[in-house]
Motif scaffolding. Structure first.
Motif, PDB file in Angstrom:
ATOM      1  N   ASN A 363     142.892 -19.780 143.072  1.00  0.00           N
ATOM      2  CA  ASN A 363     141.912 -20.776 142.630  1.00  0.00           C
ATOM      3  C   ASN A 363     141.266 -20.359 141.319  1.00  0.00           C
ATOM      4  O   ASN A 363     141.068 -21.185 140.414  1.00  0.00           O
ATOM      5  N   ALA A 364     140.928 -19.052 141.196  1.00  0.00           N
ATOM      6  CA  ALA A 364     140.350 -18.569 139.942  1.00  0.00           C
ATOM      7  C   ALA A 364     141.367 -18.635 138.806  1.00  0.00           C
ATOM      8  O   ALA A 364     141.032 -18.994 137.669  1.00  0.00           O
ATOM      9  N   ALA A 365     142.643 -18.297 139.088  1.00  0.00           N
ATOM     10  CA  ALA A 365     143.676 -18.330 138.051  1.00  0.00           C
ATOM     11  C   ALA A 365     143.976 -19.756 137.610  1.00  0.00           C
ATOM     12  O   ALA A 365     144.335 -19.990 136.443  1.00  0.00           O
ATOM     13  N   ARG A 366     143.817 -20.720 138.505  1.00  0.00           N
ATOM     14  CA  ARG A 366     144.127 -22.100 138.162  1.00  0.00           C
ATOM     15  C   ARG A 366     143.113 -22.690 137.184  1.00  0.00           C
ATOM     16  O   ARG A 366     143.438 -23.567 136.392  1.00  0.00           O
ATOM     17  N   HIS A 367     141.894 -22.162 137.192  1.00  0.00           N
ATOM     18  CA  HIS A 367     140.836 -22.782 136.409  1.00  0.00           C
ATOM     19  C   HIS A 367     140.241 -21.868 135.343  1.00  0.00           C
ATOM     20  O   HIS A 367     139.313 -22.277 134.643  1.00  0.00           O
ATOM     21  N   GLY A 368     140.715 -20.650 135.219  1.00  0.00           N
ATOM     22  CA  GLY A 368     140.171 -19.743 134.212  1.00  0.00           C
ATOM     23  C   GLY A 368     141.253 -18.883 133.608  1.00  0.00           C
ATOM     24  O   GLY A 368     142.397 -18.843 134.071  1.00  0.00           O
ATOM     25  N   GLU A 369     140.868 -18.152 132.563  1.00  0.00           N
ATOM     26  CA  GLU A 369     141.791 -17.248 131.879  1.00  0.00           C
ATOM     27  C   GLU A 369     141.549 -15.797 132.284  1.00  0.00           C
ATOM     28  O   GLU A 369     142.483 -15.021 132.391  1.00  0.00           O
ATOM     29  N   ARG A 370     140.282 -15.436 132.488  1.00  0.00           N
ATOM     30  CA  ARG A 370     139.938 -14.076 132.883  1.00  0.00           C
ATOM     31  C   ARG A 370     139.500 -14.069 134.343  1.00  0.00           C
ATOM     32  O   ARG A 370     138.811 -14.977 134.812  1.00  0.00           O
ATOM     33  N   ILE A 371     139.898 -13.000 135.042  1.00  0.00           N
ATOM     34  CA  ILE A 371     139.563 -12.851 136.464  1.00  0.00           C
ATOM     35  C   ILE A 371     139.027 -11.438 136.681  1.00  0.00           C
ATOM     36  O   ILE A 371     139.563 -10.475 136.117  1.00  0.00           O
ATOM     37  N   ALA A 372     137.977 -11.344 137.484  1.00  0.00           N
ATOM     38  CA  ALA A 372     137.414 -10.036 137.851  1.00  0.00           C
ATOM     39  C   ALA A 372     137.293  -9.978 139.372  1.00  0.00           C
ATOM     40  O   ALA A 372     136.688 -10.859 139.988  1.00  0.00           O
ATOM     41  N   ILE A 373     137.894  -8.934 139.951  1.00  0.00           N
ATOM     42  CA  ILE A 373     137.839  -8.729 141.406  1.00  0.00           C
ATOM     43  C   ILE A 373     137.075  -7.443 141.671  1.00  0.00           C
ATOM     44  O   ILE A 373     137.469  -6.378 141.191  1.00  0.00           O
ATOM     45  N   THR A 374     135.976  -7.518 142.420  1.00  0.00           N
ATOM     46  CA  THR A 374     135.173  -6.344 142.762  1.00  0.00           C
ATOM     47  C   THR A 374     134.977  -6.310 144.275  1.00  0.00           C
ATOM     48  O   THR A 374     134.740  -7.345 144.906  1.00  0.00           O
ATOM     49  N   ALA A 375     135.080  -5.122 144.844  1.00  0.00           N
ATOM     50  CA  ALA A 375     134.917  -4.942 146.289  1.00  0.00           C
ATOM     51  C   ALA A 375     134.000  -3.755 146.545  1.00  0.00           C
ATOM     52  O   ALA A 375     134.095  -2.723 145.883  1.00  0.00           O
ATOM     53  N   ASN A 376     133.110  -3.918 147.534  1.00  0.00           N
ATOM     54  CA  ASN A 376     132.169  -2.858 147.916  1.00  0.00           C
ATOM     55  C   ASN A 376     132.209  -2.709 149.431  1.00  0.00           C
ATOM     56  O   ASN A 376     131.909  -3.649 150.165  1.00  0.00           O
ATOM     57  N   HIS A 377     132.579  -1.505 149.894  1.00  0.00           N
ATOM     58  CA  HIS A 377     132.658  -1.235 151.325  1.00  0.00           C
ATOM     59  C   HIS A 377     131.940   0.082 151.629  1.00  0.00           C
ATOM     60  O   HIS A 377     132.452   0.956 152.319  1.00  0.00           O
ATOM     61  N   GLU A 378     130.699   0.220 151.127  1.00  0.00           N
ATOM     62  CA  GLU A 378     129.911   1.421 151.358  1.00  0.00           C
ATOM     63  C   GLU A 378     129.173   1.367 152.692  1.00  0.00           C
ATOM     64  O   GLU A 378     128.724   2.389 153.199  1.00  0.00           O
ATOM     65  N   THR A 379     128.989   0.167 153.254  1.00  0.00           N
ATOM     66  CA  THR A 379     128.338  -0.001 154.555  1.00  0.00           C
ATOM     67  C   THR A 379     129.366  -0.576 155.521  1.00  0.00           C
ATOM     68  O   THR A 379     130.562  -0.598 155.248  1.00  0.00           O
ATOM     69  N   ARG A 380     128.887  -1.048 156.697  1.00  0.00           N
ATOM     70  CA  ARG A 380     129.808  -1.650 157.654  1.00  0.00           C
ATOM     71  C   ARG A 380     130.227  -3.047 157.242  1.00  0.00           C
ATOM     72  O   ARG A 380     131.028  -3.685 157.926  1.00  0.00           O
ATOM     73  N   TRP A 381     129.725  -3.535 156.118  1.00  0.00           N
ATOM     74  CA  TRP A 381     130.090  -4.854 155.617  1.00  0.00           C
ATOM     75  C   TRP A 381     130.931  -4.701 154.351  1.00  0.00           C
ATOM     76  O   TRP A 381     130.664  -3.846 153.511  1.00  0.00           O
ATOM     77  N   LEU A 382     131.933  -5.550 154.216  1.00  0.00           N
ATOM     78  CA  LEU A 382     132.742  -5.629 152.998  1.00  0.00           C
ATOM     79  C   LEU A 382     132.221  -6.796 152.156  1.00  0.00           C
ATOM     80  O   LEU A 382     132.148  -7.935 152.641  1.00  0.00           O
TER      81      LEU A 382
END
Length: 455
Positions: A363-382
């Protein structure tokens, strides 16, 4: 109750609501309060009645007896003035009354000393001295821990000093009753807490099993505890079996429908491939391809959880999934950034989560040119963010795009080849894991999709 009606609370209701804010929310803590509060209240009432009635009564009678003995010694001393050294009086007081008596000549009463903090003995003994002797006196219940000193002025230059054991004027063993009462209370409360903990544990286990079912995980659960708790556990297991049967039946039915429809579409493709290539035939081929893509999307959404309803949750390498999504977006010519913080191992249904991730990245690639993916799993939640630099979506329409078959052509570029199910399927997968997806403004200037999962 009518919508918009005004609720009127009495002062008692407001006080109860205010007090409830300070009460614990857990069942175990509340059950402990139910057990401990009556015990403490009962012990407080018993201690108060004992201290105010029995303890005070015994102390008053003991003090009255000591004061009566002192009054009798004063009368004996004044009745026999020939014994000025009070030798006989001292012997009688020591042998018969267990009192140590001295006659002090050419002296006066000492100045009043400090009052004790716990003054029941001081007050009771003072009242009895005023009532029975009615002479100037001096009293010390603090100076010597095991004795009470009383001085009575007999005449201008003579003072009688009396030393009595504290136990003669004061119920000194009352603390034993309080110790036994408090000790037995602690023992009984300990036993009650132990049994209560064993009764609460099956309920907590049932809650964990229900939460795991909601997140698509499988944990071992056997009903235990009281009859009502076991009944709730058996009902939960029966409900779980019915849900699994319904999912299995639905998956079997959809697989059959999918097979039949794909067979027909395959026939169309073969028939078109045998025809002479004309503009009309090419248009038909594009329509058939579009129908195939839409059919796959419809079936995936109808199955639920991205077509992986029967998949079990397991430990999954988040970094590997994100790198696959990054490589796929870069192959399409998009500049893609990736940042992972914390533990890369998560517990999800791998295929379902992969579909969620690729739907958001696509969905991001279909509507934009730049994409940023960030993930944080320091707690019990992602916490997972997928950002793009596209046109974005107005805030008042961000919930609408999660509805099936909704495409915002004015807010985003035309969703060519899509059916408006990508975000709906992604949210369905997230919620089946016990989480959710929200949309917001991206630091890149476009749309940010945020996934929050217990992992």
């Amino acid at each position: 109750m009518k919508i918009g009606a005004v609720l009127h609370y009495t002062p008692l209701d407001r006080a109860a609501r205010w007090f409830s804010r300070f009460l614990p929310k857990g069942l175990y803590a509340r059950a402990l309060i139910i057990i401990i509060a009556p015990v403490i209240l009962l012990q407080s009432v018993v201690a108060y009645v004992f201290m105010e009635r029995h303890y005070e009564l015994v102390t008053r009678r003991l003090s009255s007896a000591v004061t009566a003995d002192i009054a009798a010694l004063i009368q004996i001393y004044e009745s026999y003035p020939q014994d000025r050294e009070a030798t006989t009086l001292t012997r009688i007081a020591s042998d018969s009354l267990q009192l140590d008596v001295d006659i002090l000549h050419n002296t006066d009463l000492p100045p009043p000393g400090p009052k004790p903090f716990f003054s029941i003995l001081d007050e009771t003994l003072s009242n009895e001295l005023r009532r029975q002797i009615d002479r100037p006196y001096w009293l010390d219940t603090v100076g010597r821990s095991n004795y009470v000193e009383i001085r009575v002025k007999l005449n201008q230059n003579t003072v009688m000093r009396v030393l009595a054991r504290r136990s003669q004027a004061y119920a000194s063993n009352s603390h034993i009753f309080l110790v036994w009462m408090g000790g037995s209370s602690f023992v009984l409360l300990g036993i009650a807490i132990l049994f209560l903990r064993n009764q609460i544990r099956p309920i907590l286990r049932l809650a964990e099993a229900a939460e795991a079912l909601g997140m698509g995980r499988e944990i071992e659960f056997r009903p235990r505890g009281a009859r009502e708790v076991r009944q709730a556990g058996y009902s939960f297991l029966e409900m779980k079996r019915r849900i699994e049967r319904n999912i299995e039946q639905r998956t079997t039915m959809l697989n059959g429908v999918s097979h039949d429809l794909r067979t027909i579409l395959t026939r169309f493709k073969l028939s078109l491939a045998l025809m002479q290539p004309t503009p009309e035939v090419e248009d038909l081929k594009r329509d058939v391809d579009e129908m195939s893509r839409m059919l796959e999307g419809y079936l995936a959404f109808a199955r639920g959880e991205g077509g992986d309803a029967g998949e079990q949750a397991s430990e999954t390498d988040l970094r590997q999934l994100l790198e696959e999504a990054q490589s796929d977006a870069e192959r399409q010519g998009h500049v893609t950034e990736l940042d992972i913080v914390g533990d890369p191992i998560i517990i999800v249904r791998p295929d379902a989560f992969r579909r969620l991730l690729f739907n958001l990245v696509s969905n991001a690639a279909r509507h934009g040119e730049r994409i940023a993916i960030t993930a944080n799993h320091e707690t019990r939640w992602l916490i997972l963010h997928v950002d793009d630099d596209g046109p974005g979506i107005p805030p008042d329409m961000r919930e609408e795009v999660f509805k099936p078959f909704v495409r915002l052509d004015e807010a985003r570029n035309q969703d060519e080849g899509g059916s408006g199910l990508g975000l709906a399927i992604a949210r369905d997968i997230a919620r089946s894991h016990g989480g959710d997806i929200t949309l917001g403004d991206s630091p890149l200037g476009g749309l940010r999709a945020t996934v929050r999962l217990p992992a």
